[in-house]
Design a protein around this motif. Structure first.
Motif, short mmCIF file in Angstrom:
data_model
loop_
_atom_site.label_atom_id
_atom_site.label_comp_id
_atom_site.label_asym_id
_atom_site.label_seq_id
_atom_site.Cartn_x
_atom_site.Cartn_y
_atom_site.Cartn_z
N UNK A 115 92.21 10.98 23.99
CA UNK A 115 90.84 10.95 24.49
C UNK A 115 90.60 9.72 25.36
N UNK A 116 91.11 8.58 24.92
CA UNK A 116 90.95 7.35 25.70
C UNK A 116 91.67 7.44 27.05
N UNK A 117 92.84 8.04 27.03
CA UNK A 117 93.61 8.19 28.26
C UNK A 117 92.88 9.09 29.24
N UNK A 118 92.39 10.23 28.76
CA UNK A 118 91.72 11.18 29.64
C UNK A 118 90.45 10.57 30.22
N UNK A 119 89.69 9.84 29.40
CA UNK A 119 88.47 9.19 29.88
C UNK A 119 88.79 8.22 31.01
N UNK A 120 89.81 7.36 30.80
CA UNK A 120 90.16 6.37 31.80
C UNK A 120 90.62 7.02 33.11
N UNK A 121 91.46 8.02 33.00
CA UNK A 121 91.96 8.68 34.20
C UNK A 121 90.85 9.43 34.92
N UNK A 151 105.19 12.77 28.81
CA UNK A 151 104.66 14.12 28.59
C UNK A 151 103.17 14.08 28.26
N UNK A 152 102.76 13.07 27.52
CA UNK A 152 101.35 12.94 27.17
C UNK A 152 100.52 12.55 28.39
N UNK A 153 101.08 11.68 29.21
CA UNK A 153 100.40 11.31 30.45
C UNK A 153 100.26 12.52 31.36
N UNK A 154 101.29 13.32 31.46
CA UNK A 154 101.25 14.50 32.32
C UNK A 154 100.21 15.52 31.86
N UNK A 155 100.06 15.66 30.55
CA UNK A 155 99.05 16.58 30.03
C UNK A 155 97.66 16.16 30.47
N UNK A 156 97.39 14.85 30.39
CA UNK A 156 96.08 14.34 30.78
C UNK A 156 95.87 14.50 32.29
N UNK A 157 96.88 14.17 33.07
CA UNK A 157 96.77 14.29 34.53
C UNK A 157 96.50 15.74 34.92
N UNK A 158 97.24 16.66 34.32
CA UNK A 158 97.07 18.08 34.65
C UNK A 158 95.70 18.59 34.25
N UNK A 159 95.18 18.10 33.12
CA UNK A 159 93.88 18.56 32.65
C UNK A 159 92.75 18.16 33.59
N UNK A 160 92.99 17.10 34.39
CA UNK A 160 91.98 16.60 35.33
C UNK A 160 92.25 17.06 36.76
N UNK A 161 93.32 17.80 36.96
CA UNK A 161 93.69 18.19 38.32
C UNK A 161 94.07 17.00 39.17
N UNK A 162 94.66 16.00 38.55
CA UNK A 162 94.96 14.75 39.25
C UNK A 162 96.35 14.65 39.83
#
Length: 277
Positions: A115-121, A151-162
């Motif tokens: 959650x913290x990662x996704x918020x920051x990105x 892999x965890x970073x990629x999940x967050x990036x993909x979820x944001x379309x980043x």
């Protein structure tokens, strides 16, 4: 395929930035990475246009500027730090900035860290777009890191379309520490290489201070990691990032770096030549 080498200023932390440019040029590097966490003032206080001009005169790219530290503990202060770093990066012509996760044992819980990662990105993504600069997310493999796995970073990036605006750093040291096997060559913006030659250290005992140049006694599997990345299509910079005081104290870093680069180039070429086709 010849490796496209680069030089991270940490490897020659005792040299000023102009010396780092000169050394990188002599070594045939394609570019340099600079950082805001060295003892001396960033660029020795020189104006951004001077830094940009030095890069042009040296025939080098400024591949990145580090770092927004603990970026995934996002708040107004982190937003301000990111804005300052992006402003400097834009002024000197840097292609990327680095985003370094919290690594103090906090924010590591499952669910909390994602959650913290996704918020920051989510917050930094529009800033990156506005400056037209890529954000490099660098997972740290230490057990106390709040972001260990690519892999965890990629999940967050993909979820944001980043994808594209946010890329990964594949650091061979941290890949080894995290015991991660998955790689993401298409999403990797840069590879950081360093070696560890002390084979008596337990995994949890290995730290930045053990990171030397890559040689025949390396235990991190740099050759295999680079071979896998190249075979999977990675064609970006391979940047030396050594933290050990042994490296910082080299009287002739050019000779030592050149020997390591020749070792890597030769070993990776020998490995890749065995691949089918």
């Amino acid at each position: 395929m010849a490796l496209q080498f680069a030089l991270n200023h940490m490897t020659v932390a005792r040299q000023n930035y102009t010396d780092a440019f000169d050394l990188a040029a002599m070594l045939g590097c394609i570019g340099v990475e600079f950082r805001n966490d060295l003892p001396s003032e960033l660029f020795d206080g020189d104006a951004p246009d001077m830094v940009k001009a030095k890069a042009k005169a040296s025939g080098l790219r400024i591949l990145g500027l580090s770092e927004v530290k603990m970026f995934n503990a996002w708040d107004d202060r982190k937003a301000s730090e990111a804005e300052v770093l992006l402003t400097i990066a834009k002024a000197i012509g840097a292609e990327t900035i680095s985003l370094i996760p919290r690594c103090d044992g906090h924010g590591c819980g499952n669910g909390e860290r994602q959650a913290n990662l996704r918020l920051a990105l989510r917050e930094i993504l529009p800033m990156l777009k506005s400056f037209d600069i890529v954000g490099l997310v660098e997972p740290l493999g230490f057990e106390h890191s709040s972001l260990r796995y690519k892999s965890e970073a990629m999940e967050a990036i993909a979820s944001l379309g980043g994808e594209g605006q946010l890329k990964l750093v594949h650091d061979t040291f941290h890949h080894y520490l995290a015991s991660e096997t998955e790689i993401f060559p298409g999403a990797t913006g840069i590879v950081h290489v360093s070696g560890v030659e002390d084979h008596d250290l337990a995994l949890q005992e290995i730290g930045d201070e053990h990171r030397v140049l890559v040689g025949p006694n390396d235990r991190l599997g740099n050759i295999e990691q680079l071979r896998d990345l190249l075979d999977a299509g990675f064609d970006g910079p391979v940047s030396y990032e050594a933290f050990s005081p042994i490296v910082h104290n080299f009287a002739q870093p050019k000779d030592e770096l050149q020997a390591s680069m020749r070792h890597l180039d030769s070993a990776v070429s020998a490995e890749t030549s065995l691949l089918p086709g």
